[in-house]
Enzyme design. Structure first.
Site, short mmCIF file in Angstrom:
data_model
loop_
_atom_site.label_atom_id
_atom_site.label_comp_id
_atom_site.label_asym_id
_atom_site.label_seq_id
_atom_site.Cartn_x
_atom_site.Cartn_y
_atom_site.Cartn_z
CE LYS A 32 33.81 47.92 -38.49
NZ LYS A 32 33.89 47.71 -37.04
NE ARG A 130 32.11 50.86 -29.72
CZ ARG A 130 32.87 50.59 -30.78
NH1 ARG A 130 33.38 51.58 -31.48
NH2 ARG A 130 33.10 49.36 -31.15
CE1 TYR A 252 36.24 79.18 -53.55
CE2 TYR A 252 36.84 76.86 -53.31
CZ TYR A 252 36.04 77.85 -53.87
OH TYR A 252 35.04 77.51 -54.74
CG MET A 300 32.74 69.65 -53.66
SD MET A 300 31.09 70.21 -54.14
CE MET A 300 30.67 71.27 -52.76
C1 LIG Z 1 35.13 47.11 -36.71
C2 LIG Z 1 35.25 46.02 -35.72
C3 LIG Z 1 36.26 45.06 -35.83
C4 LIG Z 1 37.39 45.18 -36.84
O1 LIG Z 1 38.33 46.09 -36.31
P1 LIG Z 1 39.69 46.44 -37.09
O2 LIG Z 1 40.41 47.33 -36.15
O3 LIG Z 1 39.29 47.12 -38.35
O4 LIG Z 1 40.39 45.15 -37.34
C5 LIG Z 1 36.26 43.98 -34.95
N1 LIG Z 1 35.30 43.88 -33.99
C6 LIG Z 1 34.34 44.81 -33.82
C7 LIG Z 1 33.34 44.65 -32.73
C8 LIG Z 1 34.28 45.91 -34.68
O5 LIG Z 1 33.34 46.84 -34.50
#
Ligand SMILES: *Cc1c(COP(=O)(O)O)cnc(C)c1O
Length: 356
Positions: A32, A130, A252, A300
């Site tokens: 992801k 969640r 800055y 930036m």
């Molecule tokens: C992002 C995610 C993972 C991977 O988690 P890591 O800590 O990056 O290994 C696994 N399962 C779910 C449901 C996730 O959202």
């Protein structure tokens, strides 16, 4: 020029193999957010060549982009099924991770409409609160199994709240809850561990592990030696060097003041590149084995380092992320996580893919 982002696909593959060796089950790859900023397509190609067969994205559009590149792997979208998305999941051969009775109903309706049995993953909430079916929803599903008509639950999964804290009692509590709920689906495989979960006891090993961060070199065992290989190196050329008399300030708001005659090197990397403002007067870069402190605020497109004590010239490369100073080190300087460091890496770097 901003800098060079070297991404070591050989290290990503080596990390996947190392994780695969930790347990008897299958090791998927979570890709992801553009493979945590490293580039989903090159990463997934390298892992697929190495034998990885299952990939997780967060969203459907990420999964669709991956499907176009890899026609033969298993792809799951973690964030579930929105109304009207079921046809796209089916058309692209993406397996949804269903996280509510509402989503189960959408997928079952799709299956009935097609007259086919459709596979799914079922996300059981064991404490993250969640995503995932609640205990009450599981009770409903048990009483009304027809809700799953046309749907084959291939895998039940849950996600750990505190896998990076092995002493946290929540881990055992979640696993017990998960295994108890999973009894309701005797034909489904189980999936529990993320990266850090794979380093907990075998009690957390299931038939499918879902590591992300550890593949990309983030330490899955905070406080202990990092068992993973670093996968990114970030370097940036010095644009200018300024000689400052005592009393001059840098950047800055003048948040750093020269207490001695100083030399300050400027690079073309700033917060627009994911080099966080939180690093002001805290971060370090490296040059030929020597550490140089970041001075002043991060702008930036620019950052400044005190190079008074080293020999360095315009065009020389400062190392911002590398073997001496990894994502977890920079994360602690920015008071964030290695995950955020990686996923914030900007789009202006010249990316070079190595290995695999
Ligand atoms: C992002 C995610 C993972 C991977 O988690 P890591 O800590 O990056 O290994 C696994 N399962 C779910 C449901 C996730 O959202």
């Amino acid at each position: 020029m901003t800098g060079f982002l070297d991404i070591d696909l050989g290290a990503v593959v080596a990390n996947w193999r190392h994780l695969s060796g930790l347990h008897a089950g299958e090791t998927a790859a979570v890709v992801k957010a553009d493979a945590y900023g490293l580039g989903m397509l090159p990463v997934a190609h390298a892992l697929a060549r190495a034998g990885c067969k299952s990939f997780f994205t967060a969203h459907l559009d990420e999964a669709v982009a991956l499907r176009a590149a890899l026609p033969d792997v298993r792809i799951m979208a973690l964030n579930g099924l929105l109304p009207h998305a079921a046809a796209d999941f089916f058309a692209q051969d993406i397996t949804p991770v269903l996280g509510s009775l509402k989503e189960v109903a959408l997928w079952s309706a799709e299956a009935k409409g097609l007259g086919q049995v459709l596979p799914c993953f079922l996300h059981l909430d064991t404490g993250m609160n969640r995503l995932g079916l609640t205990q009450a929803e599981l009770v409903t599903l048990k009483a009304e199994p027809e809700r799953l008509a046309g749907v084959q639950v291939e895998v039940v999964m849950s996600h750990l709240v505190a896998a990076d804290a092995p002493e946290n009692r929540l881990n055992e509590q979640q696993a017990l809850k998960f295994y108890a709920s999973a009894l309701q689906f005797p034909n489904a495989r189980k999936s529990l561990a993320n990266s850090a979960g794979m380093f907990l006891s075998p009690f957390f090993h299931t038939s499918l592990a879902r590591p992300g961060a550890a593949l990309y070199g983030v330490n899955p065992t905070p406080g202990r030696r990092n068992p993973m290989k670093p996968a990114v190196k970030l370097t940036a050329p010095v644009l200018q060097i300024h000689d400052l008399p005592v009393g001059e300030t840098v950047g800055y708001a003048g948040s750093w003041k020269a207490e001695r005659p100083s030399r300050v090197a400027t690079i073309g990397v700033g917060y627009a590149d994911g080099y966080s403002r939180a690093l002001a007067n805290r971060a370090h870069a490296w040059f030929e084995g020597q550490m140089v402190p970041l001075v002043g605020r991060v702008s930036m497109d620019l950052a400044t380092f005190d190079v008074t004590d080293i020999q360095i010239n315009q065009g020389d490369l400062l190392t911002l992320l590398g073997p001496d100073h990894g994502v977890d080190d920079l994360a602690s300087e920015a008071r964030t996580s290695g995950y955020e460091i990686l996923t914030s890496l900007g789009r202006r770097y010249q990316r070079r893919y190595l290995g695999a």
